[in-house]
Motif scaffolding. Structure first.
Motif, PDB file in Angstrom:
ATOM      1  N   GLU A  91       4.484  -1.786   1.843  1.00  0.00           N
ATOM      2  CA  GLU A  91       4.293  -3.182   1.475  1.00  0.00           C
ATOM      3  C   GLU A  91       3.090  -3.291   0.548  1.00  0.00           C
ATOM      4  OE1 GLU A  91       4.694  -6.998   4.063  1.00  0.00           O
ATOM      5  OE2 GLU A  91       2.582  -6.400   4.203  1.00  0.00           O
ATOM      6  N   ASP A  93       0.960  -6.204  -0.943  1.00  0.00           N
ATOM      7  CA  ASP A  93       0.762  -7.643  -0.791  1.00  0.00           C
ATOM      8  C   ASP A  93      -0.423  -8.101  -1.631  1.00  0.00           C
ATOM      9  OD1 ASP A  93       0.658 -10.263   0.012  1.00  0.00           O
ATOM     10  OD2 ASP A  93       0.972  -9.824   2.134  1.00  0.00           O
ATOM     11  N   ARG A 111       4.307 -10.359  -3.096  1.00  0.00           N
ATOM     12  CA  ARG A 111       4.425  -9.274  -2.119  1.00  0.00           C
ATOM     13  C   ARG A 111       5.697  -8.497  -2.409  1.00  0.00           C
ATOM     14  NH1 ARG A 111       5.391 -11.175   3.788  1.00  0.00           N
ATOM     15  NH2 ARG A 111       7.483 -11.485   2.928  1.00  0.00           N
ATOM     16  N   ARG A 113       8.072  -5.240  -1.032  1.00  0.00           N
ATOM     17  CA  ARG A 113       8.367  -4.291   0.037  1.00  0.00           C
ATOM     18  C   ARG A 113       9.370  -3.269  -0.469  1.00  0.00           C
ATOM     19  NH1 ARG A 113       8.855  -8.637   5.096  1.00  0.00           N
ATOM     20  NH2 ARG A 113       6.601  -8.701   5.583  1.00  0.00           N
ATOM     21  N   TRP A 167       7.242  -4.456   9.713  1.00  0.00           N
ATOM     22  CA  TRP A 167       6.869  -5.870   9.704  1.00  0.00           C
ATOM     23  C   TRP A 167       7.949  -6.692  10.424  1.00  0.00           C
ATOM     24  CZ3 TRP A 167       6.896  -3.037   5.016  1.00  0.00           C
ATOM     25  CH2 TRP A 167       8.139  -2.974   4.387  1.00  0.00           C
TER      26      TRP A 167
END
Length: 328
Positions: A91, A93, A111, A113, A167
């Motif tokens: 990730e 962010d 963000r 992923r 997450w």
């Protein structure tokens, strides 16, 4: 698999070049790591479905930013290659204020992923890459509850090692990575060696029809070359409705034969190289066939960007094709 309209990923210079490189790496038995952007929240340079490829020497193809976010992914990919790891979720962010001042911050307020596939899973994607590139089939991507990334193209599928999502929240939406759009070059000229790599870098699949010994070397580097006259080449290349075709023989009679053959083909866009007077002469000789060409014909082809010579012509044609491709 239900694909949400917002999850349709185009090639845009990413998937075709990445998968060509993957195919080469696997053919050379060189370990590599394929990365796929599964989710994007907020502002970012890339969309879900973006592909990247990493080798022992670092990033080989693809990008997620202007260069500021790739280093961390490169480090993780290098570790997977060195340790023969099964993969990793990452990730990136950049949404809060603190991220603006962090090292290698992009300032995009987004963000991203990604899923990195280990060397073994990446190598297993070579068969999918072949179908995507050669057969022009789309690639479908999904993530299951166990964190396994599944890719399928045609009747071939690859399911990666299971890695629990790090997450909380819902699973990433399924994705559809569209195959490269195709452009057919009928003929070759001085602009061809400059135009072909430009189009491929922009995500196009480039096929060519040329049989004249003098011009054949200028068509090198295409995805497929048919050595035949234009009317025969069109039959072998089987134009589709979504295709673009460039008529660029630098030869009046060959261009006339190509346009006559194209009058009965379904391609949506036809570009003709040469000045307006030459275009008018060709259309006059074609008679009633010209009516079938007119709604699809851009002649002279290319945006008026200024400049003369092969480099300027190649740039203007590539720009015109890119504008047409994204007009919808």
């Amino acid at each position: 698999m239900d694909i949400h309209p917002s999850s349709l990923a185009g090639a845009d210079g990413g998937a075709p070049e990445v998968l060509r490189c993957l195919r080469q790496q696997v053919g050379a038995q060189a370990p590599c790591v394929l990365a796929l952007v599964c989710e994007v929240d907020g502002s970012a340079y890339v969309a879900p479905g973006t592909l990247l490829l990493f080798g022992q020497a670092g990033r080989l193809r693809g990008w997620v930013s202007g260069g500021c976010l790739e280093r961390h992914i490169e480090e993780r990919a290098a570790a997977l290659i060195a340790e023969e790891g099964v993969g990793e979720w990452i990730e990136l962010d950049q949404r809060d204020d603190a991220a603006l001042l962090a090292p290698s911050a992009s300032g995009c307020r987004g963000r991203i992923r990604l899923r990195l596939l280990g060397p073994r899973d990446s190598a297993r994607c070579a068969a999918l890459a072949e179908l995507f590139l050669s057969a022009g089939l789309p690639m479908r991507v999904s993530v299951d509850a166990q964190g396994s990334l599944s890719l399928d193209c045609g009747d071939t599928a690859m399911h990666s090692a299971r890695l629990a999502l790090p997450w909380p929240g819902p699973l990433p939406d399924p994705l559809l990575i569209r195959p490269a759009p195709r452009v057919l070059l009928l003929g070759a000229g001085a602009e061809s060696p400059l135009l072909i790599p430009q189009l491929r870098a922009l995500g196009w699949r480039v096929e060519a029809c040329e049989q004249r010994p003098r011009w054949l070397p200028l068509a090198a580097g295409v995805d497929r070359l048919v050595e035949a006259p234009p009317e025969r080449g069109l039959a072998l290349l089987e134009p589709r409705e979504e295709d673009a075709v460039l008529v660029m023989h630098h030869d009046f009679e060959r261009d006339r034969a190509a346009l006559a053959a194209l009058a009965g083909h379904p391609c949506r866009w036809i570009g003709l190289l040469g000045p307006r007077r030459r275009r008018d002469d060709l259309l006059r000789l074609l008679g009633e066939a010209s009516a079938a060409l007119a709604p699809r014909l851009e002649a002279p082809v290319g945006l008026d960007l200024g400049g003369k010579g092969p480099a300027a012509i190649a740039l203007s044609i590539a720009a015109s094709l890119q504008r047409w491709r994204h007009a919808d």
